[in-house]
Design an enzyme around this catalytic site. Structure first.
Site, short mmCIF file in Angstrom:
data_model
loop_
_atom_site.label_atom_id
_atom_site.label_comp_id
_atom_site.label_asym_id
_atom_site.label_seq_id
_atom_site.Cartn_x
_atom_site.Cartn_y
_atom_site.Cartn_z
N HIS A 1 3.86 0.07 10.57
CA HIS A 1 2.72 -0.91 11.39
C HIS A 1 1.60 -0.45 10.76
O HIS A 1 0.18 0.07 11.28
CB HIS A 1 2.51 0.44 12.67
N TYR B 1 3.37 -9.71 -8.34
CA TYR B 1 3.55 -8.33 -7.95
C TYR B 1 4.13 -8.36 -6.65
O TYR B 1 5.88 -8.09 -6.61
CB TYR B 1 2.82 -7.44 -8.29
N HIS C 1 9.73 1.31 7.25
CA HIS C 1 9.67 0.09 8.09
C HIS C 1 8.17 0.95 8.41
O HIS C 1 8.26 2.08 8.94
CB HIS C 1 10.42 0.04 10.34
#
Length: 221
Positions: free
Chosen positions: A95, A120, A93
């Site tokens: 940002h 891709y 995860h």
């Protein structure tokens, strides 16, 4: 693979992501599912650029901390994705700037935040779903991810960032990077009427590389 090696991998990939500016400050987290049902998770308030392998949080199968620092507060997010994606062994995860920017655009399709731009992106990330805004740590995000019923390995949290599952840590990292790069391409080309891959070209990739796309799945049902 030994747990020591897995801890080192988390630190190595975390540092690589951080040093390339893909997740600033102490944002972002990584988790790995272990053979005994427990997990390794990056600690709360830890920068991915400066992880200590010995202090990575070790959780048991019930999610209880057994060693290391306190884990990231995004645990529910990781749990929801693992529970719906049986094959997932790692989750990243971030940002990351362009993916977060993409998540705020009015025109994006929640079932596929990006058009089929490159082979891709489809091969690594598949399609990416958008989950509407929840404040960090809000348990409601769990229901939102479970609502996707495991059809997506990559999810974009509105105004927050991507959450991507993979069968290995490397696969999850590469898919997250591909998502970020494709979001960047989308923003560069926005308003320029670019040529995307045609449905025939997408079908060809799906056939040749055995890609599982949520929309193809729905056609089969």
């Amino acid at each position: 693979m030994t747990e020591t090696k897995l801890r080192d991998d988390i630190c190595r990939f975390g540092r690589s992501l951080f040093e390339r500016g893909l997740t600033p400050g102490s944002s972002g987290n990584i988790s790995l599912r272990l053979d005994d049902g427990g997990w390794l998770v990056t600690p709360t308030n830890a920068s991915l650029g400066f992880l200590d392998p010995g202090r990575i949080s070790r959780l048991d199968a019930q999610g209880r901390l057994t060693s290391g620092d306190a884990p990231t507060k995004e645990i529910p997010l990781h749990t929801a994705l693992y529970q719906t994606r049986a094959e997932a062994r790692a989750i990243v995860h971030l940002h990351s700037t362009h993916a977060v920017a993409l998540s705020m655009l009015p025109e994006i399709d929640p079932k596929a935040v990006l058009p089929p731009m490159t082979p891709y992106y489809l091969m690594r990330a598949g399609q990416t779903a958008l989950v509407s805004y929840h404040r960090p740590g809000d348990p409601a995000v769990v229901a939102a991810i479970k609502g996707l019923a495991g059809r997506y390995s990559s999810v974009l949290l509105a105004n927050h960032g991507p959450v991507v599952a993979g069968e290995t840590l490397e696969a999850a990292v590469f898919a997250t990077e591909e998502l970020e790069e494709t979001a960047r391409l989308y923003l560069l080309l926005r308003g320029l009427n670019p040529r995307y891959l045609s449905p025939e070209q997408v079908a060809d990739l799906v056939r040749v590389f055995g890609i599982s796309l949520p929309e193809q799945d729905e056609h089969h049902h």
